[in-house]
Design a protein around this motif. Sequence first.
Motif, PDB file in Angstrom:
ATOM      1  N   THR A   4       0.847  -1.182   0.000  1.00 29.79           N
ATOM      2  CA  THR A   4       0.000   0.000   0.000  1.00 29.79           C
ATOM      3  C   THR A   4       0.884   1.234   0.000  1.00 29.79           C
ATOM      4  O   THR A   4       1.857   1.306   0.738  1.00 29.79           O
ATOM      5  N   ASN A   8      -0.817   8.165  -2.111  1.00 25.06           N
ATOM      6  CA  ASN A   8      -1.805   8.343  -3.179  1.00 25.06           C
ATOM      7  C   ASN A   8      -3.001   7.408  -3.045  1.00 25.06           C
ATOM      8  O   ASN A   8      -3.825   7.342  -3.944  1.00 25.06           O
ATOM      9  N   ARG A  10      -3.213   4.253  -3.270  1.00 25.62           N
ATOM     10  CA  ARG A  10      -3.191   3.089  -4.152  1.00 25.62           C
ATOM     11  C   ARG A  10      -2.665   1.867  -3.413  1.00 25.62           C
ATOM     12  O   ARG A  10      -1.734   1.954  -2.640  1.00 25.62           O
ATOM     13  N   GLU A  11      -3.274   0.757  -3.715  1.00 25.44           N
ATOM     14  CA  GLU A  11      -2.805  -0.514  -3.188  1.00 25.44           C
ATOM     15  C   GLU A  11      -2.443  -1.373  -4.393  1.00 25.44           C
ATOM     16  O   GLU A  11      -3.222  -1.465  -5.343  1.00 25.44           O
ATOM     17  N   ALA A  12      -1.256  -1.960  -4.384  1.00 27.82           N
ATOM     18  CA  ALA A  12      -0.793  -2.760  -5.513  1.00 27.82           C
ATOM     19  C   ALA A  12      -0.697  -4.226  -5.125  1.00 27.82           C
ATOM     20  O   ALA A  12      -0.410  -4.554  -3.977  1.00 27.82           O
ATOM     21  N   ILE A  29      -3.921  -2.697  -9.437  1.00 23.03           N
ATOM     22  CA  ILE A  29      -3.948  -1.503  -8.596  1.00 23.03           C
ATOM     23  C   ILE A  29      -5.384  -1.307  -8.125  1.00 23.03           C
ATOM     24  O   ILE A  29      -6.322  -1.354  -8.924  1.00 23.03           O
ATOM     25  N   LYS A  30      -5.526  -1.090  -6.824  1.00 18.66           N
ATOM     26  CA  LYS A  30      -6.836  -0.794  -6.233  1.00 18.66           C
ATOM     27  C   LYS A  30      -6.833   0.666  -5.795  1.00 18.66           C
ATOM     28  O   LYS A  30      -5.928   1.121  -5.108  1.00 18.66           O
ATOM     29  N   ILE A  31      -7.841   1.389  -6.245  1.00 20.07           N
ATOM     30  CA  ILE A  31      -8.065   2.768  -5.821  1.00 20.07           C
ATOM     31  C   ILE A  31      -9.536   2.844  -5.434  1.00 20.07           C
ATOM     32  O   ILE A  31     -10.414   2.587  -6.258  1.00 20.07           O
ATOM     33  N   TYR A  36      -8.005  -2.368 -10.985  1.00 21.77           N
ATOM     34  CA  TYR A  36      -7.561  -2.396 -12.373  1.00 21.77           C
ATOM     35  C   TYR A  36      -6.488  -3.480 -12.484  1.00 21.77           C
ATOM     36  O   TYR A  36      -5.434  -3.372 -11.868  1.00 21.77           O
TER      37      TYR A  36
END
Length: 161
Positions: A4, A8, A10-12, A29-31, A36
């Motif tokens: 994480t 920003n 974003r969690e990858a 990527i989770k936003i 996505y």
Amino acid sequence: MTNTTAANGREAAYHGVPAEDDYGYAQAIKIGNMVYVSGQFSHDDKGAMIAPAALDGTGKPADFSMMAEQMLVTYANAATILAKFGATLDHVVEETLYVLDVDEAFAVAGKVRKQAYAKARPQCASNLIGVSRLAFPEQLIEIVFKAVLADEHERQPVEPA
């Protein structure tokens, strides 16, 4: 593995395969409640191709009969990466299949998609696009996904009145 980045939001998520470091990318990527998912393909947990297409003398696929197997493994890899965010293929709202042979992909996609999603009519928008090349010569298909997770209040159990 998931990381994480608080700056920003974003969690990858990663599979832990060499290409992630070699190319420099996240598998997903989770936003917010959106996930996505980068193009997935048929590889094992070490990054080796599963069901690679046989190549001709010029290094291009000569046989497309592995399309269904590659497609099935690709969906399984997508399910694995989605699970890192507590999601499943049921959360997918859109998918785009990039394929080297549209006719072969179209011939097997219905059966494979129904099996992967465990539904007669998977509830997501779907695009099938023919391309001239993918990342690896033996690769016949790559699939990109967009998923929507339930809002926080929708995930909370409702207590009876």
